[in-house]
Structure formats: C-alpha cells, structure tokens
Enzyme design. Structure first.
Site, PDB file in Angstrom:
ATOM      1  N   ASP A  93       0.864  -1.175   0.000  1.00 20.07           N
ATOM      2  CA  ASP A  93       0.000   0.000   0.000  1.00 20.07           C
ATOM      3  C   ASP A  93       0.901   1.226   0.000  1.00 20.07           C
ATOM      4  OD1 ASP A  93      -2.309   1.912   0.809  1.00 20.07           O
ATOM      5  OD2 ASP A  93      -3.290  -0.031   0.694  1.00 20.07           O
ATOM      6  N   HIS A 135      -3.063   4.046  -3.875  1.00 18.79           N
ATOM      7  CA  HIS A 135      -2.453   3.262  -2.785  1.00 18.79           C
ATOM      8  C   HIS A 135      -1.058   2.785  -3.179  1.00 18.79           C
ATOM      9  CE1 HIS A 135      -6.028   3.181  -0.205  1.00 18.79           C
ATOM     10  NE2 HIS A 135      -6.736   3.029  -1.313  1.00 18.79           N
ATOM     11  N   GLU A 195     -10.222   3.868  -5.006  1.00 17.75           N
ATOM     12  CA  GLU A 195      -9.909   5.145  -4.358  1.00 17.75           C
ATOM     13  C   GLU A 195      -8.852   5.983  -5.087  1.00 17.75           C
ATOM     14  OE1 GLU A 195     -11.220   4.236   0.226  1.00 17.75           O
ATOM     15  OE2 GLU A 195      -9.117   3.880  -0.270  1.00 17.75           O
TER      16      GLU A 195
END
Length: 587
Positions: A245, A299, A370
């Site tokens: 991440d 990420h 995201e």
C-alpha cells in the site's frame, strides 16, 4: 458433646464436598436438541462431557461449516484406540506429499489431547482416503466436494473419504477431525466418534476468502500461517493478500530491489523469496490459494519514489504530500504516474516476479480503488500530458482507463498469455454506466465493497455479465467499529449476511476483509477470529437458518480455533456455552 459436634462438623463437610463435586463434575443429557447440565451421576442418559453430548445431540453433529448434501447417522458412541489408527491412501501417483502433510496435520491435532489411557472397549480406526485426481493446483474451478462414511462393525471403525481432488480429501479429513471427540469419564481418557455417519458435502461458492493487509502494518509469516490454519479449519479457500500500500512495500522483488529499499519499514519487515515459497506451500497444503494484490494506480507511494534517481522519471506522484487530505484518501499519499511510459516497463518486471514466485491460479488482483483525481490534477506533468483536453472527471477517468489498459498489457507480456482473470475493487470506472468502456467482462472480476443497501450495483454488474466477488462493507469489514463512526459487526451479523438475494452463477463468492491500519501481530487474531469462521459457513453452506440456530456449533468451532493456537475473541460467558438454551437472544 465434643463427639456429637465432631460428627455434625463431619456431616457438614461431607455435604459441602458433595456439592462441590456436583459443581465441578457436571454431566450432560440431550433434551430437545440441547445439551442440558445434569448433576445426577446415576442418570443413564448422561454424557460425561459437553463435547461428547454435542456430538450426538447438536445439529449436524457440531460440524462447521454445516454440510450441504445428504447426512445420515446413528447416535451411538464408540471409543477409538488412539494407538491403533491406520491411514491408507488409495490415490493416483503424485498425491503422496500433499496427503502425507495433511495426515500429519490431522495426527498432530489428535495428539493434543494426549495422554490417553482407555484400555477397555476401545476399537482400532482405519481411515481410507481415495482421491481421483492428483492435481496439486487449486484454482477457481477445483472440485472440492467429498463424501465421508464412518462405519463401526466387526470391532473396527472404518472412515472412508472419497473425493475427486486432493483438496476434497483435505476437507473430508477436517470434517472427520471434528467428529472425533475427547472422551473423558472419571480417570478414563481417550477419543470417540459415532458408530455410523454418512456425509456428502460440497461448497455453494467457489471463492471463499479472507483479506489480510500487510501494507499498513507488517504481519509475520507465523501470524499469516496461523490464519491459514484457521481458514483450513473453517474451509475458507482464498487468502486475499493485500501485500502493498502507500505506507509500505514489503515484498522482495529481485528485479526491482529499490521497491523494498525505499518501501519496507526495515530489513526485518520484508517478505523474502524464500518466505513467499514457504507460505505458498503451507497455504496449498491447507487447501488455500493465495490471491496476491498489488494495488494500483492508487495506494502506491512508498517504494515507488526511486524513479528519478534511476533515470526513469516520476513513477508515482503525490508521494507523502501534505496536507494529505488534498491529495489522497488517507496518509501517506501516492498514486502511480499513468503518463510515464517507463512505469509500464517497471510494472512488467514486477509482474514477471509474480509469475516466477507465485503459482498461476488464473487470478490476480490489481486493486484499482480510491483513485484521487485531485492528485493527478495537481501534477504538472499530468496536466501537460492532457493538454488540449478539458480537465473534467471524464478526462481523468479516460486517463485511469488508459493506465488500466497498459498495466494489463504489461501483465500479459510478463505471463505470455491473456488468460488471467483480473480482479479490481468497485470504483468510479466500475460504475455500470461506464464500466464497459474501460473493463472487459471477459477479463475482469469485480470485487464489490458497497453496503448492503447498495445491492442494485451488484444486480447491474451481473446484468452486464461481469463476475462478482462480494465483500459487504457494513457486514464483512472486520476493521469497522474501531475507528471513526464505523460500527462493530458481531459474529451473528457476519453470519447472517446473505450477500445477495438471488442465486446467480456470476457471483463467485465473497470475502471478509481485515484492513490493517489498527492491527498487527499482537491483536489481529481476535479481530479476525472467530468472525471469519461465521462468514465461512455462509460461503460454504449459505444456510437458510439463523445465527441463533448455529450458535452452539459456532461455540464449538471457536474452541477448535483456540486449540489451534489462535487467540479467538470470546463470544459469551462460559456459563452460556455450558448451559445450552439458557441464554437465547443474549449477545
């Protein structure tokens, strides 16, 4: 007078000893499907332990997850001679190592109850394992069904497990272990089972997963193995490993040593090639395939900041920028740079490493959630790349789609075929009105992480012929309840998540997710277990019954997890575990 007082005192002591004897030596009797505590040692319907009573009395004989096919049994207890257990393999060549490892695991679990000392009316146990296939590879289409038959005759107990695959044999052994119960009565201790059982069993869903996140906080190999043991005990078959991440990149990549140099928390927080090999073999022997996820394009921060130094330009942008709320969903920030063509060569090297060190199970997870458009919209080289186009949401979705197309091409070049199904999370580019523009339904599987109320999204994706993996955000996100306004979902909520209201071949299964912001080696067990086992029954059996109907079997499964060394969360006071039927609707 002194003699009379002494006799009275002796009588009082005897009464107290009798009371304490009853308190500490409960027997159990089966009444209306419950094991009821009984202090009368002369009651012929007694069983000496709750476990033994539950084997006879409970639904599905305490097997977890509940079998889906035919089940028949006789409720007579037979005691097993633990010194005379023989296991015979009737499989094709090439199954020996896999089966031997599972036999060893089975034997070790039985040995935890030693020492045994029963000598009378104990009978040898012969276990016959018959797989049809020797294929050691577990994928989405593996046949995991099995049949198990236990027969007591001619002073011998025979347990026969038949399956198409060695993974079905493994599941059958797991069920057999749950049907072998410690037998303790006075000073006698051995193991016992039923005199006859027949079970035909197979999972409802192909994909039954648990997500672990090692990008936020590193998890040791031993911790991951402990979760694999819990998954095996609950017949979950996919460890979705969110390896990296923006916080860290702990995966050793021989072709790209800078990934861990810049991205690992320390040299101790790296998954070496040898550790990966060890984990993959351990998972396979537990009937679990590892689905690796390298999240992109969002990420992705720490681990990607070495591009300029290597003469490759910015591989990622917005790395560690502040104030973070202006550039990402959560700190630290970082998104891959879709306009840098060198990025796709680096991705090809990364995917080539995955090809060389992870088995080709036909699935790979590319993340894809995201993406924070303001990050790209604040990066000059990206704005320059888009010159002449309006800086609208659609333009940036097109850029995202361009990244996904080029990343997929890099993956296909690395694997030298185009057969892998790519999993991505639901996001802006998976919305039904735009998804066909960016993602092929022949290549992509969509993992939904929307709340139960947004079931229409799943319906629309299925109508568009996408395959779906479901992670109901307000039921199966195990990190919830510990941050922000999120709520904690107890095991009953997890169990009763039916995922989708219709049976549909496009639904491959589901996953419970343990995101890693607030867990590490010290507390992750109790956050995941035994709730993940509740999801396991939903995914294996998809029962129509409620959690209340399953609760005593679930209490037994929690004890099995604890016996495996997993620090599973307590579910209720032990009094309620031992007093079946007395705590309805409590907790």
């Amino acid at each position: 007078m002194e003699c009379e007082a002494s006799l009275k005192n002796s009588a009082a002591i005897l009464i107290l000893l009798t009371i304490f004897s009853h308190v500490n030596s409960w027997y159990f009797k089966c009444e209306n499907g419950f094991c009821i505590r009984n202090a009368d040692p002369n009651d012929k319907s007694n069983y000496p332990t709750l476990e033994l009573c539950s084997l006879v009395c409970s639904s599905f004989h305490n097997v977890w997850p509940q079998p889906t096919g035919k089940m028949a049994s006789l409720k007579n207890i037979v005691r097993i001679n633990p010194n005379k257990i023989e296991i015979k393999l009737n499989g094709p060549p090439g199954t020996d190592h896999f089966i031997a490892d599972n036999i060893l695991h089975f034997s070790k679990k039985l040995k935890k109850e030693e020492p045994y000392n029963c000598t009378e009316k104990v009978y040898p146990l012969k276990i016959i394992l018959t797989p049809k296939s020797n294929n050691p590879h577990l994928d989405l289409n593996t046949n995991e069904s099995y049949t198990l038959e236990i027969i007591y005759e001619d002073d011998t107990i025979t347990a026969s497990i038949n399956a198409y695959s060695i993974f079905g044999i493994r599941h059958g052994l797991e069920t057999l272990f749950q049907l072998i119960i410690p037998y303790e009565d006075g000073n006698q201790k051995c193991i016992a089972t039923l005199s006859y059982v027949y079970i035909s069993d197979k999972p409802v869903y192909k994909h039954r997963g648990l997500l672990l996140d090692t990008g936020r906080n590193f998890l040791s190999v031993d911790t991951i193995k402990r979760h694999l043991d819990g998954m095996a005990a609950s017949k979950l078959n996919v460890l979705h490993w969110h390896i990296t991440d923006s916080q860290s990149f702990p995966l050793e990549v021989g072709r790209l040593p800078n990934m861990t140099k810049y991205g690992a928390y320390s040299e101790k927080h790296i998954y070496s090639e040898s550790a990966i090999k060890d984990l993959l073999q351990y998972a396979n022997r537990r009937g679990v395939r590892i689905l690796p996820e390298i999240d992109a394009p969002s990420h992705a921060g720490n681990g990607w900041q070495w591009g300029e130094e290597a003469g490759l330009g910015n591989l990622a942008v917005c790395i560690n920028r502040q104030p973070w709320r202006s550039f990402c969903i959560q700190p630290p920030c970082g998104q891959l740079n879709p306009t840098n063509q060198n990025l796709y060569s680096v991705l090809k090297d990364l995917y080539s490493h995955m090809r060389d060190h992870f088995p080709d199970t036909g699935m790979f997870h590319m993340g894809g959630d995201e993406v924070f458009i303001p990050c790209w919209n604040s990066t000059q080289e990206i704005i320059d790349y888009l010159r002449g186009k309006p800086l609208t949401t659609e333009t940036f979705l097109d850029l995202w789609g361009e990244f996904q197309r080029k990343a997929l091409a890099a993956y296909d070049r690395a694997f030298e075929h185009e057969d892998t199904s790519i999993v991505v999370w639901t996001s802006h580019i998976t919305q039904p009105e735009v998804i066909r523009k960016y993602l092929s339904n022949e290549r992509y599987i969509i993992q939904t992480w929307v709340p139960e109320s947004n079931i229409n999204l799943i319906t629309e994706l299925l109508k568009l012929e996408y395959r779906v993996i479901i992670s109901t955000k307000d039921k199966w996100y195990l990190d919830h309840g510990f941050w922000g306004s999120t709520l904690y979902y107890n095991w009953k909520t997890v169990y009763e998540n039916k995922m989708y209201k219709y049976n549909h071949e496009g639904i491959l299964g589901g996953e419970v997710c343990m995101w890693g912001e607030l867990v590490d080696d010290n507390n992750i067990d109790s956050r995941v277990w035994p709730r993940a086992a509740a999801a396991a029954e939903r995914l294996w059996s998809n029962p129509r019954s409620t959690a209340e109907f399953a609760q005593y079997r679930f209490f037994a499964q929690r004890k099995r997890l604890v016996d495996l060394g997993i620090h599973a969360e307590a579910l209720t006071p032990k009094w309620c575990v031992d007093s079946q039927g007395e705590c309805k609707t409590y907790l």
